[in-house]
Design a protein around this motif. Structure first.
Motif, PDB file in Angstrom:
ATOM      1  N   ASP A  67     -46.439  32.219 -29.923  1.00 27.46           N
ATOM      2  CA  ASP A  67     -47.148  31.658 -31.070  1.00 27.46           C
ATOM      3  C   ASP A  67     -46.530  32.155 -32.369  1.00 27.46           C
ATOM      4  N   ARG A  68     -46.141  31.235 -33.232  1.00 26.63           N
ATOM      5  CA  ARG A  68     -45.637  31.576 -34.559  1.00 26.63           C
ATOM      6  C   ARG A  68     -46.554  30.909 -35.568  1.00 26.63           C
ATOM      7  N   THR A  69     -47.220  31.724 -36.389  1.00 28.38           N
ATOM      8  CA  THR A  69     -48.172  31.225 -37.367  1.00 28.38           C
ATOM      9  C   THR A  69     -47.736  31.674 -38.753  1.00 28.38           C
ATOM     10  N   VAL A  70     -47.764  30.745 -39.702  1.00 28.43           N
ATOM     11  CA  VAL A  70     -47.477  31.075 -41.092  1.00 28.43           C
ATOM     12  C   VAL A  70     -48.747  30.794 -41.884  1.00 28.43           C
ATOM     13  N   LEU A  71     -49.241  31.829 -42.569  1.00 28.05           N
ATOM     14  CA  LEU A  71     -50.469  31.719 -43.341  1.00 28.05           C
ATOM     15  C   LEU A  71     -50.180  32.004 -44.813  1.00 28.05           C
ATOM     16  N   VAL A  72     -50.803  31.215 -45.693  1.00 32.96           N
ATOM     17  CA  VAL A  72     -50.696  31.470 -47.125  1.00 32.96           C
ATOM     18  C   VAL A  72     -51.598  32.663 -47.416  1.00 32.96           C
ATOM     19  N   LEU A  73     -51.013  33.734 -47.914  1.00 31.10           N
ATOM     20  CA  LEU A  73     -51.757  34.979 -48.124  1.00 31.10           C
ATOM     21  C   LEU A  73     -52.975  34.767 -49.024  1.00 31.10           C
ATOM     22  N   ALA A  74     -52.844  33.979 -50.073  1.00 32.42           N
ATOM     23  CA  ALA A  74     -53.960  33.750 -50.999  1.00 32.42           C
ATOM     24  C   ALA A  74     -55.145  33.058 -50.318  1.00 32.42           C
ATOM     25  N   ARG A  75     -54.896  32.344 -49.216  1.00 31.87           N
ATOM     26  CA  ARG A  75     -55.967  31.634 -48.506  1.00 31.87           C
ATOM     27  C   ARG A  75     -56.546  32.459 -47.356  1.00 31.87           C
ATOM     28  N   ALA A  76     -55.904  33.564 -47.043  1.00 29.37           N
ATOM     29  CA  ALA A  76     -56.360  34.401 -45.937  1.00 29.37           C
ATOM     30  C   ALA A  76     -56.283  35.857 -46.360  1.00 29.37           C
ATOM     31  N   LYS A 121     -44.898  40.841 -37.583  1.00 25.35           N
ATOM     32  CA  LYS A 121     -45.845  40.465 -38.631  1.00 25.35           C
ATOM     33  C   LYS A 121     -45.153  40.774 -39.954  1.00 25.35           C
ATOM     34  N   THR A 122     -44.830  39.715 -40.697  1.00 19.15           N
ATOM     35  CA  THR A 122     -43.997  39.858 -41.881  1.00 19.15           C
ATOM     36  C   THR A 122     -44.667  39.236 -43.100  1.00 19.15           C
ATOM     37  N   LEU A 123     -44.648  39.972 -44.217  1.00 18.98           N
ATOM     38  CA  LEU A 123     -45.081  39.440 -45.501  1.00 18.98           C
ATOM     39  C   LEU A 123     -43.809  38.962 -46.198  1.00 18.98           C
ATOM     40  N   ARG A 124     -43.780  37.679 -46.573  1.00 20.05           N
ATOM     41  CA  ARG A 124     -42.561  37.114 -47.149  1.00 20.05           C
ATOM     42  C   ARG A 124     -42.890  35.948 -48.069  1.00 20.05           C
ATOM     43  N   PRO A 125     -41.914  35.564 -48.915  1.00 19.29           N
ATOM     44  CA  PRO A 125     -42.133  34.362 -49.731  1.00 19.29           C
ATOM     45  C   PRO A 125     -42.173  33.136 -48.825  1.00 19.29           C
ATOM     46  N   ILE A 126     -42.971  32.175 -49.192  1.00 23.67           N
ATOM     47  CA  ILE A 126     -43.076  30.943 -48.428  1.00 23.67           C
ATOM     48  C   ILE A 126     -41.831  30.096 -48.689  1.00 23.67           C
ATOM     49  N   VAL A 159     -45.857  36.471 -35.364  1.00 24.16           N
ATOM     50  CA  VAL A 159     -45.218  36.030 -34.129  1.00 24.16           C
ATOM     51  C   VAL A 159     -45.802  36.869 -32.995  1.00 24.16           C
ATOM     52  N   ARG A 160     -46.342  36.197 -31.980  1.00 26.00           N
ATOM     53  CA  ARG A 160     -46.969  36.934 -30.883  1.00 26.00           C
ATOM     54  C   ARG A 160     -46.935  36.142 -29.587  1.00 26.00           C
ATOM     55  N   VAL A 161     -47.144  36.853 -28.511  1.00 21.03           N
ATOM     56  CA  VAL A 161     -47.289  36.244 -27.194  1.00 21.03           C
ATOM     57  C   VAL A 161     -48.779  36.254 -26.889  1.00 21.03           C
ATOM     58  N   ARG A 162     -49.315  35.104 -26.450  1.00 19.24           N
ATOM     59  CA  ARG A 162     -50.734  34.984 -26.121  1.00 19.24           C
ATOM     60  C   ARG A 162     -50.893  34.988 -24.601  1.00 19.24           C
ATOM     61  N   TYR A 163     -51.925  35.652 -24.128  1.00 22.45           N
ATOM     62  CA  TYR A 163     -52.173  35.819 -22.695  1.00 22.45           C
ATOM     63  C   TYR A 163     -53.584  35.344 -22.348  1.00 22.45           C
ATOM     64  N   LEU A 164     -53.733  34.827 -21.144  1.00 22.40           N
ATOM     65  CA  LEU A 164     -55.047  34.553 -20.552  1.00 22.40           C
ATOM     66  C   LEU A 164     -55.082  35.325 -19.244  1.00 22.40           C
ATOM     67  N   ASP A 165     -56.060  36.221 -19.107  1.00 22.69           N
ATOM     68  CA  ASP A 165     -56.160  37.070 -17.912  1.00 22.69           C
ATOM     69  C   ASP A 165     -54.817  37.726 -17.584  1.00 22.69           C
ATOM     70  N   ASP A 166     -54.163  38.249 -18.616  1.00 18.28           N
ATOM     71  CA  ASP A 166     -52.880  38.953 -18.500  1.00 18.28           C
ATOM     72  C   ASP A 166     -51.711  38.089 -18.029  1.00 18.28           C
ATOM     73  N   VAL A 167     -51.865  36.776 -18.060  1.00 16.93           N
ATOM     74  CA  VAL A 167     -50.767  35.854 -17.756  1.00 16.93           C
ATOM     75  C   VAL A 167     -50.261  35.308 -19.088  1.00 16.93           C
TER      76      VAL A 167
END
Length: 168
Positions: free
Chosen positions: A143-152, A105-110, A130-138
């Motif tokens: 997942d790599r998500t980039v969010l604009v800090l001002a919008r979130a 989880k990184t705060l950085r310039p866009i 950046v994370r790994v997503r699981y369903l029932d531990d599988v």
């Protein structure tokens, strides 16, 4: 032949079968229709169909059973057509337990390209998750998500271990 040695008919059969699987037309654990009927419904030869079926088996969507046919893998998960849901909403709707493991989880310039895609200023701050997503531990996806800090606002300090980046 198209790139990767796959013909347009093979790609079409694969794509249509994948669409049917993700739309839930074939239930998890169920047997697919016989190859002859399935090939006819797709408008392809049985040889072409088998290439698509084998590709789906390689991707863990299907399980072949010698002399018995093809079966849908029991824990195939797809999003219903025309429905936009978060990973968590989709899992809970299906009675599954969603979980995440944050790798970074990184705060950085866009970046310039991100600014253009996200329609924001090139000097804006972003949170990259950046994370790994699981369903029932599988493990299901990386997942790599980039969010604009001002919008979130607050996302940079929020615990994202077991929450969707779109839910609060």
């Amino acid at each position: 032949m198209s790139s990767g040695g796959r013909s347009p008919a093979t790609t079409s059969a694969y794509t249509e079968l994948l669409a049917r699987l993700t739309a839930g037309m074939f239930k998890p654990g169920s047997r697919l229709p016989g190859e002859r009927a399935l090939a006819e419904s797709l408008g392809v030869s049985r040889a072409t169909l088998r290439i698509g079926l084998n590709r789906l088996a390689e991707e863990d969507w299907l399980v072949p059973s010698s002399k018995r046919g093809w079966y849908v893998r029991a824990n195939v998960v797809g999003e219903p057509p025309n429905t936009l849901q978060s990973f968590t909403e989709m899992a809970l709707e299906r009675g599954m337990t969603p979980r995440s493991h944050v790798l970074e989880k990184t705060l950085r310039p866009i970046t310039f390209d991100e600014a253009k895609s996200l329609q924001t200023a090139p000097d804006a701050q972003a949170v990259e998750l950046v994370r790994v997503r699981y369903l029932d531990d599988v493990p299901i996806c990386y997942d790599r998500t980039v969010l604009v800090l001002a919008r979130a606002r607050g996302i940079d300090t929020a615990d994202m271990e077991d929450r969707s980046s779109t839910s609060s």
